[in-house]
Design an enzyme around this catalytic site. Structure first.
Site, PDB file in Angstrom:
ATOM      1  N   SER A 103    -112.118  31.213  -6.490  1.00  0.00           N
ATOM      2  CA  SER A 103    -112.001  31.843  -5.175  1.00  0.00           C
ATOM      3  C   SER A 103    -112.920  31.115  -4.191  1.00  0.00           C
ATOM      4  CB  SER A 103    -112.324  33.330  -5.274  1.00  0.00           C
ATOM      5  OG  SER A 103    -111.915  34.026  -4.118  1.00  0.00           O
ATOM      6  N   LYS A 155    -110.136  53.195  14.681  1.00  0.00           N
ATOM      7  CA  LYS A 155    -111.524  52.917  14.341  1.00  0.00           C
ATOM      8  C   LYS A 155    -111.897  53.388  12.944  1.00  0.00           C
ATOM      9  CE  LYS A 155    -114.505  51.400  16.128  1.00  0.00           C
ATOM     10  NZ  LYS A 155    -115.009  50.009  16.032  1.00  0.00           N
TER      11      LYS A 155
END
Length: 290
Positions: A103, A155
């Site tokens: 990764s 949010k």
């Protein structure tokens, strides 16, 4: 005695001696970390990287990588700093994979002009992952009411104390695809025609170093000392670059920054944060059986 005299001479006068700076980039890739649990980020590695490339007489810089990944942003920033300095100082970069370069760890590895891996190491995992926990049922059981007030309807996206919404998950996946594309483009730009046409190459799968050689993810199998001595001669010296030390011998630039005076709340908050980060770090390593 001869060895001592040779060391006292300027490098240009030493017979057949080549010194290669070595950087060890070991750990998970994320901002933060602490004195007892170091992590990799641009802030924590910039000093040693720049010091290694500052050696004007060295023909190359060797980088040892052992990382399961982590932050894609910090991975790319470290990668870019290595490539920028390699171009600026006209140095060849040799990357050596120890246990794992997966990764984000593999993203850093492709900064090398050559990648040499141990046959039993793990390489690849070219993908993007996000993981979290959901605690919606736990709140009901303990009788706690979650109160969140926002200005902006998105949010509180993916709040772990609220049920997942399909549109939130789709947005996250779209974001992951953009990051994944950036990762793929970077690997293709660096590895080019070396990469084999394998449908699983960019699916997030990972392989042994031996299989990685077949797929074009690495260039050779071996270890740092053997390869460097074969490349630059038996008299080649490896010089490990370490972070600078402060006034009291504490290493700087590797374990984060901050004052040495901590209040009880600071310690408690740091301990709680450390537990969460340790769990995240453990999950990254465990994906590769380490």
């Amino acid at each position: 005695m001869r060895r001592l005299l040779n060391r006292l001479l300027p490098k240009s006068m030493r017979s057949g001696v080549v010194t290669i700076p070595v950087i060890r980039l070991h750990g998970t890739i994320m901002t933060g970390g602490g004195q007892f649990r170091p992590t990799l980020s641009l802030a924590s590695t910039a000093g040693v990287i720049e010091k290694a490339f500052a050696d004007a007489d060295a023909p190359a810089v060797a980088i040892s990588i052992n990382s399961p990944g982590g932050s894609p942003v910090q991975s790319r920033l470290i990668y870019k700093r290595i490539r920028d300095l390699a171009a600026e100082k006209n140095k060849r970069v040799l990357v050596f994979v120890e246990d794992v370069a997966a990764s984000g760890g593999y993203m850093i590895a492709v900064a090398g002009d050559e990648i040499i891996a141990d046959p039993s190491s793990i390489v690849g995992s070219i993908g993007v992952v996000s993981a979290s926990f959901g605690f919606t049922e736990l709140l009901k059981k303990v009788g706690v009411e979650r109160r969140v007030h926002t200005a902006g309807k998105n949010k509180a996206v993916l709040d772990p104390f609220k049920p997942e919404r399909k549109e939130d998950v789709e947005r996250l996946k779209a974001l992951q695809l953009e990051v994944h594309d950036t990762f793929i483009d970077l690997v293709k730009a660096r590895r080019g025609v070396k990469l084999k046409d394998d449908p699983d190459l960019f699916t997030g799968l990972f392989w042994s170093g031996k299989k990685g050689l077949e797929l074009g993810l690495v260039d050779a199998l071996g270890d740092m000392r053997t390869v460097l001595k074969e490349r630059y001669g038996e008299k080649t010296r490896l010089r490990l670059i370490t972070p600078p030390r402060g006034l009291f011998g504490r290493r700087l630039g590797l374990f984060g920054s901050g004052g040495d005076g901590f209040s009880a709340p600071d310690i408690a908050a740091g301990a709680a944060r450390g537990l969460l980060e340790a769990a995240e770090e453990r999950s990254l390593w465990s994906r590769f059986g380490l």
